[in-house]
Design an enzyme around this catalytic site. Structure first.
Site, PDB file in Angstrom:
ATOM      1  N   GLU A  48       3.227  18.608  46.512  1.00 37.90           N
ATOM      2  CA  GLU A  48       3.966  19.973  46.641  1.00 37.90           C
ATOM      3  C   GLU A  48       5.172  20.059  45.952  1.00 37.90           C
ATOM      4  O   GLU A  48       6.132  21.296  46.305  1.00 37.90           O
ATOM      5  CB  GLU A  48       4.193  20.292  48.022  1.00 37.90           C
ATOM      6  CG  GLU A  48       2.813  19.914  48.876  1.00 37.90           C
ATOM      7  CD  GLU A  48       3.039  20.746  50.590  1.00 37.90           C
ATOM      8  OE1 GLU A  48       3.873  21.111  50.660  1.00 37.90           O
ATOM      9  OE2 GLU A  48       2.146  20.502  51.170  1.00 37.90           O
ATOM     10  N   CYS A  49       5.640  20.003  44.322  1.00 41.38           N
ATOM     11  CA  CYS A  49       6.470  19.729  44.073  1.00 41.38           C
ATOM     12  C   CYS A  49       6.090  20.469  42.808  1.00 41.38           C
ATOM     13  O   CYS A  49       4.750  20.564  42.524  1.00 41.38           O
ATOM     14  CB  CYS A  49       7.094  18.131  43.775  1.00 41.38           C
ATOM     15  SG  CYS A  49       8.546  18.220  42.667  1.00 41.38           S
ATOM     16  N   GLY A  50       7.521  20.555  41.978  1.00 40.21           N
ATOM     17  CA  GLY A  50       6.901  22.124  40.727  1.00 40.21           C
ATOM     18  C   GLY A  50       6.494  20.596  39.336  1.00 40.21           C
ATOM     19  O   GLY A  50       6.171  21.169  38.366  1.00 40.21           O
ATOM     20  N   THR A  55       4.113  19.081  40.519  1.00 41.82           N
ATOM     21  CA  THR A  55       3.052  18.171  40.403  1.00 41.82           C
ATOM     22  C   THR A  55       1.635  18.238  40.161  1.00 41.82           C
ATOM     23  O   THR A  55       1.006  16.870  39.770  1.00 41.82           O
ATOM     24  CB  THR A  55       2.656  18.370  42.103  1.00 41.82           C
ATOM     25  OG1 THR A  55       3.670  18.521  43.100  1.00 41.82           O
ATOM     26  CG2 THR A  55       1.020  18.377  42.613  1.00 41.82           C
TER      27      THR A  55
END
Length: 165
Positions: free
Chosen positions: A39-41, A43
């Protein structure tokens, strides 16, 4: 007294399906070790990592993914949920490992060694998800790339290591 690790081969880690795996299994390969999060920028870098795996795996290369939830709670899922996410959304088939810590007193020994080998701009810490360590065929850390570095930008360096060794 415990011996100081000299290469990646001196470590083991729990695979995402719960099996202890010696990293000596990857002896002779060029590796890109990455702490990941779903759920990371960054990803979307899973796609680029898989592209590297597809392009170079038949020449002695592999990406190794290590999920971590230490940065903004961006990897909240179980190992099973992470594996499903990676497979469904990015067709990941490179080795993934069980969720670990990369910083602090609970940091996995592999990451303690990686950070000591190539400290980076955050010193002895991992700054964020998708920090990448490039390992040569002898199991030594040769480079470190920050999270914004797209996997495609590492391709030339991987090709050089594969060709030179």
């Amino acid at each position: 007294m415990t011996e100081t690790p000299r290469s990646i081969r001196d470590f083991s880690a729990l695979s995402i399906d719960g099996q202890e795996r010696s990293l000596a299994d990857f002896a002779g390969q060029v590796l890109l070790i990455v702490n990941t999060a779903s759920e990371c920028g960054f990803t979307k870098q899973y796609a680029g990592l898989q592209q590297l795996q597809d392009e170079y795996s038949d020449r002695g290369f592999s990406v190794l993914g290590f999920p971590c939830d230490q940065f903004g709670h961006q990897e909240p899922g179980s190992d099973e949920e992470i594996a499903e996410f990676c497979s469904t959304n990015f067709s990941v088939d490179f080795p993934m490992f069980s969720k670990i810590e990369v910083n602090g007193p609970g940091a996995h020994p592999l990451y303690q060694w990686l950070k000591a080998s190539k400290p980076g701009i955050a010193g002895g810490r991992i700054a964020w998800n998708f920090t990448k360590f490039l390992i040569d065929r002898d199991g030594h850390v040769v480079d470190r790339f920050g999270p914004p570095t797209a996997p495609a930008r590492i391709a030339r360096r991987i090709d050089t290591l594969i060709t030179d060794q």
